[in-house]
Design an enzyme around this catalytic site. Structure first.
Site, PDB file in Angstrom:
ATOM      1  N   LYS A   1      61.427  77.654  65.555  1.00 44.32           N
ATOM      2  CA  LYS A   1      60.875  76.432  64.954  1.00 44.32           C
ATOM      3  C   LYS A   1      61.301  75.279  65.847  1.00 44.32           C
ATOM      4  CE  LYS A   1      61.358  73.131  62.682  1.00 44.32           C
ATOM      5  NZ  LYS A   1      61.075  71.763  63.184  1.00 44.32           N
TER       6      LYS A   1
ATOM      7  N   GLU B   1      75.359  74.310  66.548  1.00 41.73           N
ATOM      8  CA  GLU B   1      75.764  73.455  67.665  1.00 41.73           C
ATOM      9  C   GLU B   1      75.330  72.046  67.307  1.00 41.73           C
ATOM     10  OE1 GLU B   1      75.827  71.104  70.092  1.00 41.73           O
ATOM     11  OE2 GLU B   1      74.408  72.078  71.452  1.00 41.73           O
TER      12      GLU B   1
ATOM     13  N   CYS C   1      73.973  66.730  73.621  1.00 38.91           N
ATOM     14  CA  CYS C   1      75.052  67.111  72.712  1.00 38.91           C
ATOM     15  C   CYS C   1      76.405  66.979  73.399  1.00 38.91           C
ATOM     16  CB  CYS C   1      74.840  68.522  72.193  1.00 38.91           C
ATOM     17  SG  CYS C   1      74.339  69.673  73.461  1.00 38.91           S
TER      18      CYS C   1
ATOM     19  N   GLU D   1      78.744  59.886  66.952  1.00 41.93           N
ATOM     20  CA  GLU D   1      77.798  60.263  67.996  1.00 41.93           C
ATOM     21  C   GLU D   1      76.635  59.270  67.973  1.00 41.93           C
ATOM     22  OE1 GLU D   1      75.315  63.918  67.593  1.00 41.93           O
ATOM     23  OE2 GLU D   1      76.086  64.380  69.588  1.00 41.93           O
TER      24      GLU D   1
HETATM   25  P1  NAI Z   1      67.737  67.079  63.112  1.00 43.92           P
HETATM   26  O1  NAI Z   1      68.995  67.834  62.889  1.00 43.92           O
HETATM   27  O2  NAI Z   1      67.035  66.507  61.918  1.00 43.92           O
HETATM   28  O3  NAI Z   1      66.662  68.005  63.876  1.00 43.92           O
HETATM   29  C1  NAI Z   1      66.951  69.168  64.628  1.00 43.92           C
HETATM   30  C2  NAI Z   1      66.033  70.316  64.206  1.00 43.92           C
HETATM   31  O4  NAI Z   1      66.299  70.657  62.847  1.00 43.92           O
HETATM   32  C3  NAI Z   1      64.531  69.984  64.268  1.00 43.92           C
HETATM   33  O5  NAI Z   1      63.810  71.128  64.678  1.00 43.92           O
HETATM   34  C4  NAI Z   1      64.205  69.676  62.817  1.00 43.92           C
HETATM   35  O6  NAI Z   1      62.852  69.909  62.508  1.00 43.92           O
HETATM   36  C5  NAI Z   1      65.089  70.680  62.098  1.00 43.92           C
HETATM   37  N1  NAI Z   1      65.385  70.340  60.700  1.00 43.92           N
HETATM   38  C6  NAI Z   1      65.488  69.106  60.149  1.00 43.92           C
HETATM   39  N2  NAI Z   1      65.741  69.210  58.820  1.00 43.92           N
HETATM   40  C7  NAI Z   1      65.807  70.535  58.530  1.00 43.92           C
HETATM   41  C8  NAI Z   1      66.043  71.280  57.331  1.00 43.92           C
HETATM   42  N3  NAI Z   1      66.247  70.672  56.167  1.00 43.92           N
HETATM   43  N4  NAI Z   1      66.054  72.625  57.411  1.00 43.92           N
HETATM   44  C9  NAI Z   1      65.860  73.256  58.589  1.00 43.92           C
HETATM   45  N5  NAI Z   1      65.612  72.607  59.746  1.00 43.92           N
HETATM   46  C10 NAI Z   1      65.588  71.256  59.719  1.00 43.92           C
HETATM   47  O7  NAI Z   1      68.075  65.937  64.148  1.00 43.92           O
HETATM   48  P2  NAI Z   1      67.236  64.583  64.410  1.00 43.92           P
HETATM   49  O8  NAI Z   1      66.865  63.958  63.128  1.00 43.92           O
HETATM   50  O9  NAI Z   1      66.130  64.907  65.301  1.00 43.92           O
HETATM   51  O10 NAI Z   1      68.312  63.691  65.187  1.00 43.92           O
HETATM   52  C11 NAI Z   1      69.279  62.925  64.448  1.00 43.92           C
HETATM   53  C12 NAI Z   1      70.625  62.975  65.115  1.00 43.92           C
HETATM   54  O11 NAI Z   1      71.072  64.313  65.198  1.00 43.92           O
HETATM   55  C13 NAI Z   1      70.681  62.462  66.536  1.00 43.92           C
HETATM   56  O12 NAI Z   1      70.806  61.073  66.592  1.00 43.92           O
HETATM   57  C14 NAI Z   1      71.898  63.182  67.067  1.00 43.92           C
HETATM   58  O13 NAI Z   1      73.068  62.495  66.721  1.00 43.92           O
HETATM   59  C15 NAI Z   1      71.871  64.515  66.360  1.00 43.92           C
HETATM   60  N6  NAI Z   1      71.269  65.565  67.197  1.00 43.92           N
HETATM   61  C16 NAI Z   1      72.092  66.407  67.897  1.00 43.92           C
HETATM   62  C17 NAI Z   1      71.556  67.335  68.766  1.00 43.92           C
HETATM   63  C18 NAI Z   1      72.423  68.247  69.571  1.00 43.92           C
HETATM   64  O14 NAI Z   1      72.053  68.586  70.678  1.00 43.92           O
HETATM   65  N7  NAI Z   1      73.531  68.712  69.043  1.00 43.92           N
HETATM   66  C19 NAI Z   1      70.117  67.451  68.970  1.00 43.92           C
HETATM   67  C20 NAI Z   1      69.331  66.563  68.142  1.00 43.92           C
HETATM   68  C21 NAI Z   1      69.909  65.664  67.305  1.00 43.92           C
END
Ligand code: NAI
Ligand code: MG
Length: 484
Positions: free
Chosen positions: A180, A255, A289, A386
């Site tokens: 996904k 992660e 990250c 972060e």
């Molecule tokens: P997010 O955690 O919402 O999105 C990441 C993935 O999770 C996407 O594919 C999204 O569709 C999916 N997702 C979202 N809600 C979900 C749920 N309830 N159940 C299952 N999957 C779900 O992150 P977002 O909103 O894009 O970014 C927000 C913050 O998260 C960023 O500002 C950053 O701090 C952090 N982040 C960290 C990352 C890393 O590499 N560790 C990558 C992206 C975001």
């Protein structure tokens, strides 16, 4: 919209080896963050689509994919890697438009994806069990087996690298995967599926369902046919996923990012350190990250490091991905407002370097000028949370003990680096720093497909990358035979 030359129709899902229409009636708009325009529409995967994908994966395990030998899995992964390399420019362009990455950063991600396929292709037939000396009359051995169907929920910041490290390792161990991708960026995930199809990956071994996190992502997380979930993204969603998978007693790899420090001591080779200190902050516009968002500097070299980092920041230029400057836009207007929210809390902090957005950058692009702050207190919000944008803070310290205390003084623990010529100090700190990876006189080791990666604390748990990932994407069976 058809994306040539791979001929993708991005409104489709990839299920059971075929491009199929989502059962949802609506699509999602994919935005080009360089100018805010609509790039194309993508499928808004539904619970029903996820269910079809999990069923296709389940069938794959009972069919050709489940019967493939380790060597056969390796051969097809190698072909996928070759397919990636044959489409370097196509994938680079897609990622640059979709994520807003400057071309050279997008191209580096394509090469990394190919490397993951090469690495895991070679590793497939080298994961052995053990024989265990036991009681008289017994022979005992272990088998490494796939979990079954693995779910992969990935973010938008490094789609190709994260597909490589999670889907690559899962396929190597013989799992059937459902991916996904993020709603903000999923074109290279679709392109990867087409490359895998052409390479002859058996139907159902890889399925891709784009869609919203709360819909497709949540449906994948709670599906009873999923046996392992790998997630990279925010802390909040990571916690939610762990709670949900707990109901099915399914293991997860999380992660969740970090607040990673680089520690610069008085005896460091500052010239060698400088490019690593700044690049680890501005790479991918700070949406990494393992970004080194905190730079801890000992007093003796503090003024010099502040001045030289600031000078580099002043030279950074930000603009459209296709102009291939130092930084592109952030992923979205939403991410830009998150970062601006942090910058608004910088009141009173000293700005010692700031890049500039080029004059011809479209006004609807999600641009943020990289900003370097110095003299920041270790407990300041900008030094604790972060930010996920091009912002670094410099924190002064006096002693080694103080440096370790500051470095370990956040809720995260992903990566850390030590810059010092003192070998004993390097060894001490490698043990004392709370992080999944510690770099001595470098940062990131050039990406390191071979190097196990993951965090502690709010950075998550489990390891991906390297050989270690193969253990996470498999389960161990002990066989005890009594033969007298
Ligand atoms: P997010 O955690 O919402 O999105 C990441 C993935 O999770 C996407 O594919 C999204 O569709 C999916 N997702 C979202 N809600 C979900 C749920 N309830 N159940 C299952 N999957 C779900 O992150 P977002 O909103 O894009 O970014 C927000 C913050 O998260 C960023 O500002 C950053 O701090 C952090 N982040 C960290 C990352 C890393 O590499 N560790 C990558 C992206 C975001
Ligand atoms: Mg989100």
């Amino acid at each position: 919209m058809t994306l040539t030359p791979l001929g993708l129709d991005p409104t489709l899902c990839f299920i059971g080896g075929a491009w199929v229409r989502s059962s949802a009636s609506t699509c999602l708009a994919l935005i080009n963050p360089s100018d805010g325009s609509a790039l194309c529409e993508i499928a808004c995967g539904s619970e029903n689509d996820v269910d079809r994908a999990v069923q296709a994966a389940t069938s794959a395990l009972q069919g050709e994919w489940g019967k493939a030998t380790a060597a056969e899995r390796g051969r097809v992964l190698a072909k996928i890697g070759q397919g990636v390399l044959a489409n370097v420019e196509e994938l680079t362009q897609l990622e640059a438009m979709d994520v807003g990455k400057p071309l050279k950063q997008a191209r580096a991600d394509v090469i990394a994806l190919a490397r993951y396929m090469e690495f895991y292709a070679g590793a497939c037939d080298k994961v052995h069990g053990e024989t265990i000396p036991y009681l008289e009359g017994y022979t005992v051995y272990t088998l490494r087996e796939p979990h079954g169907v693995t779910g992969h929920i990935i973010p938008w910041n490094y789609p190709m690298q994260i597909i490589g490290r999670s889907v690559g390792a899962a396929l190597a161990m013989g799992n059937a995967t459902v991916l996904k991708p993020a709603e903000e960026a999923c074109l290279t995930a679709l392109a990867f599926a087409e490359i895998a199809r052409r390479a002859g990956l058996p139907d159902g071994a890889l399925n891709v369902v784009p869609g919203l996190g709360a819909e497709a992502g949540a449906a994948l997380t709670r599906h009873p046919g999923v046996h392992h979930v790998s997630f990279t993204g925010s802390v909040g969603v990571g916690k939610l996923i762990q709670e949900t998978t707990a109901r099915n007693v399914v293991p997860v790899t999380l992660e969740l990012g970090g607040k990673s420090p680089q520690l610069v001591f008085d005896d460091a080779d500052i010239d060698a350190a400088l490019p690593f200190l700044v690049n680890a902050g501005i790479q991918n516009a700070g949406q990494t990250c393992s970004a080194a968002s905190r730079i801890l500097v000992q007093r003796g070299v503090y003024a010099r490091v502040v001045a030289q980092m600031g000078k580099r920041y002043d030279g950074f230029r930000v603009g459209p991905a296709l102009e291939d400057l130092d930084l592109g836009p952030l992923i979205s207007a939403r991410q830009k407002s998150i970062v601006e929210g942090y910058l608004a809390q910088a009141d009173g902090l000293e700005v010692v370097g700031k890049g500039r957005i080029v004059a011809d950058a479209p006004t609807n692009g999600a641009y943020v000028a990289p900003t370097l702050f110095a003299g920041v207190r270790a407990d300041h919000v900008l030094a604790q949370e972060e930010i996920f944008g091009p912002v670094q803070v410099i924190i002064p310290f006096d002693t080694e003990e103080e440096a370790v205390q500051i470095a370990n003084g956040t809720d995260f623990g992903l990566v850390a680096a030590v810059w010092s010529q003192n070998g004993a100090r390097q060894m001490r700190l490698a043990k004392q720093l709370r992080a999944g990876q510690v770099f001595l006189n470098n940062y990131g080791a050039g990406g390191g497909v071979e190097l196990p990666f993951g965090g502690t604390g709010l950075s998550g748990h489990g390891r991906e990358k390297g050989f270690e990932a193969l253990y996470g994407f498999s389960t161990l069976k002990t066989v005890a035979a009594f033969h007298g």
